[in-house]
Design an enzyme around this catalytic site. Structure first.
Site, short mmCIF file in Angstrom:
data_model
loop_
_atom_site.label_atom_id
_atom_site.label_comp_id
_atom_site.label_asym_id
_atom_site.label_seq_id
_atom_site.Cartn_x
_atom_site.Cartn_y
_atom_site.Cartn_z
N ASP A 9 0.87 -1.17 0.00
CA ASP A 9 0.00 0.00 0.00
C ASP A 9 0.91 1.23 0.00
OD1 ASP A 9 -2.37 1.64 0.47
OD2 ASP A 9 -1.68 1.79 2.54
N ASP A 11 -0.09 5.13 1.09
CA ASP A 11 -0.30 6.03 2.23
C ASP A 11 -0.39 5.26 3.55
OD1 ASP A 11 -0.76 8.59 0.69
OD2 ASP A 11 -2.34 7.35 -0.16
N ASP A 168 -1.47 -0.81 6.01
CA ASP A 168 -1.68 -0.27 7.36
C ASP A 168 -3.14 -0.21 7.77
OD1 ASP A 168 -2.41 3.16 7.29
OD2 ASP A 168 -2.19 1.95 5.48
#
Length: 215
Positions: A9, A11, A168
């Site tokens: 991922d 961000d 995250d």
């Protein structure tokens, strides 16, 4: 070696982009005389694409489609020009990428951020690491839909079982599970450990270099 590729991922995983995102949406909100938000609040809006972030940021009285669309377009215009001002790689990420590259592990990025912005940030901050940098091309393929992740696995020539998927958020863990990739949750990003575990994280790491232990 079981795992031959890593899908990241963007961000909250590779980069901390909170300040640039928050500054852009708050500027657009301020121009429209709407209330702005703290970094902490905007942190909770991140993860499902900028259009969804704009929808959450608007006042409840102004969530009609026309306002959402015009605010989203203004946000995109502003953010496009400012998306790399204060966005930086998290501590340990560059060292991790160097180690993975030295081991000939194939690397890719998949984000719910618009494709053009994902590519701009990914290729500006990490010009020599990733085989594929892909953002959101249509709402239909937004994570946790696994279609883009599976497409990346095919393009790199590996089965999904040979991928570590690193993210995250709960959405990332769902995407990994849906794509049949090993879900790795990171604790330096925007979401708490409880969310990652609840949504299917198979491994949890506190620092980027801990990923190497999974290889």
């Amino acid at each position: 070696m079981k795992f031959k590729a890593v899908l990241f991922d963007l961000d909250g995983t590779l980069v901390n982009s909170l300040i640039d995102i928050a500054d852009s949406i708050n500027k657009v909100l301020q121009e429209r005389n709407f209330p702005t938000h703290s970094y902490e609040v905007i942190n909770d809006f991140i993860g499902s694409g900028l259009r969804n972030l704009v929808t959450k940021a608007l006042p409840e009285t102004h969530k009609d489609e026309a306002t959402i669309e015009s605010t989203f377009q203004a946000m995109m215009t502003n953010y496009r020009e400012n998306c790399t001002n204060k966005t930086i790689a998290y501590d340990g990420i560059m060292e991790l990428l160097d180690e993975l590259k030295s081991k000939n592990i194939k690397l890719a990025v998949l984000s719910n951020k618009a494709d053009e912005l994902t590519k701009k940030i990914g290729l500006t901050l990490f010009p020599d690491y990733f085989e594929i940098v892909m953002g959101l091309k249509s709402e239909a393929t937004k994570k946790p839909n696994p279609a883009a992740a599976i497409e990346i696995s095919k393009d790199l020539g590996f089965s999904t079982e040979e991928f570590l998927y690193v993210g995250d958020s709960g959405i990332d863990m769902q995407t990994a599970k849906n794509a049949n990739m090993h879900a790795v949750g990171v604790l330096w990003g925007y979401r708490p450990e409880e969310e990652l575990v609840t949504e299917g994280a198979q491994s949890i790491i506190n620092h980027p270099l801990e990923l190497l232990e999974l290889l």
